[in-house]
Design a protein around this motif. Structure first.
Motif, short mmCIF file in Angstrom:
data_model
loop_
_atom_site.label_atom_id
_atom_site.label_comp_id
_atom_site.label_asym_id
_atom_site.label_seq_id
_atom_site.Cartn_x
_atom_site.Cartn_y
_atom_site.Cartn_z
N UNK A 23 -13.73 4.49 5.64
CA UNK A 23 -13.12 4.13 6.92
C UNK A 23 -11.98 5.10 7.20
N UNK A 24 -12.00 5.73 8.36
CA UNK A 24 -11.02 6.78 8.68
C UNK A 24 -9.58 6.26 8.74
N UNK A 25 -9.39 4.98 9.08
CA UNK A 25 -8.05 4.41 9.18
C UNK A 25 -7.30 4.51 7.85
N UNK A 26 -8.02 4.45 6.73
CA UNK A 26 -7.41 4.49 5.41
C UNK A 26 -7.65 5.81 4.68
N UNK A 27 -8.07 6.84 5.38
CA UNK A 27 -8.44 8.11 4.76
C UNK A 27 -7.29 8.73 3.94
N UNK A 28 -6.07 8.60 4.41
CA UNK A 28 -4.94 9.21 3.69
C UNK A 28 -4.73 8.59 2.31
N UNK A 29 -5.08 7.33 2.15
CA UNK A 29 -4.88 6.68 0.85
C UNK A 29 -5.71 7.33 -0.25
N UNK A 30 -6.83 7.91 0.11
CA UNK A 30 -7.68 8.56 -0.89
C UNK A 30 -7.05 9.85 -1.40
N UNK A 31 -6.07 10.38 -0.69
CA UNK A 31 -5.40 11.63 -1.07
C UNK A 31 -4.17 11.38 -1.95
N UNK A 32 -3.81 10.11 -2.15
CA UNK A 32 -2.60 9.77 -2.91
C UNK A 32 -3.01 9.17 -4.25
N UNK A 33 -2.46 9.71 -5.32
CA UNK A 33 -2.89 9.27 -6.65
C UNK A 33 -2.17 8.02 -7.14
N UNK A 34 -0.99 7.72 -6.62
CA UNK A 34 -0.20 6.59 -7.12
C UNK A 34 0.18 5.68 -5.95
N UNK A 35 -0.69 4.70 -5.65
CA UNK A 35 -0.47 3.79 -4.52
C UNK A 35 -0.37 2.36 -5.06
N UNK A 36 0.69 1.67 -4.66
CA UNK A 36 0.84 0.25 -4.95
C UNK A 36 0.68 -0.48 -3.63
N UNK A 37 -0.26 -1.43 -3.59
CA UNK A 37 -0.48 -2.20 -2.37
C UNK A 37 0.08 -3.60 -2.58
N UNK A 38 0.99 -3.99 -1.68
CA UNK A 38 1.60 -5.31 -1.74
C UNK A 38 1.10 -6.09 -0.53
N UNK A 39 0.44 -7.21 -0.78
CA UNK A 39 -0.03 -8.05 0.31
C UNK A 39 1.10 -8.96 0.78
N UNK A 40 1.34 -8.96 2.07
CA UNK A 40 2.32 -9.83 2.70
C UNK A 40 1.63 -10.41 3.94
N UNK A 41 0.82 -11.44 3.76
CA UNK A 41 -0.08 -11.92 4.82
C UNK A 41 0.61 -12.65 5.96
N UNK A 42 1.39 -11.93 6.73
CA UNK A 42 2.10 -12.52 7.85
C UNK A 42 1.51 -12.11 9.19
N UNK A 43 0.73 -11.04 9.22
CA UNK A 43 0.15 -10.56 10.47
C UNK A 43 1.11 -9.71 11.29
N UNK A 44 2.32 -9.49 10.81
CA UNK A 44 3.28 -8.65 11.51
C UNK A 44 4.21 -7.99 10.50
N UNK A 45 4.94 -6.99 10.95
CA UNK A 45 5.85 -6.28 10.07
C UNK A 45 7.02 -7.19 9.72
#
Length: 64
Positions: A23-45
């Motif tokens: 998926x092109x929306x997440x394409x940059x993540x494949x270029x980063x070797x050290x990614x931590x994803x934190x889920x904050x399920x609020x639907x907004x920033x």
């Protein structure tokens, strides 16, 4: 460089699924070797401060 992605809309499972589907929306993540994803399920920033209440209102929901 390590990054932390705060995800308010997508779960980790969804992000992994989109990455596998190229998926092109997440394409940059494949270029980063050290990614931590934190889920904050609020639907907004998330806000770092508290929203101001309208003057003269005690309720957090002035329209109700």
């Amino acid at each position: 460089m390590p990054i932390t992605l705060i995800s308010t809309t997508f779960t980790r499972e969804q992000i992994d699924s989109y990455l596998q589907a190229d998926e092109s929306y997440f394409a940059e993540l494949t270029q980063i070797s050290d990614v931590t994803i934190v889920e904050l399920p609020t639907g907004h920033w998330p806000r770092a401060d508290r929203a101001r209440r309208p003057r003269g209102r005690d309720s957090c929901c002035p329209l109700m």
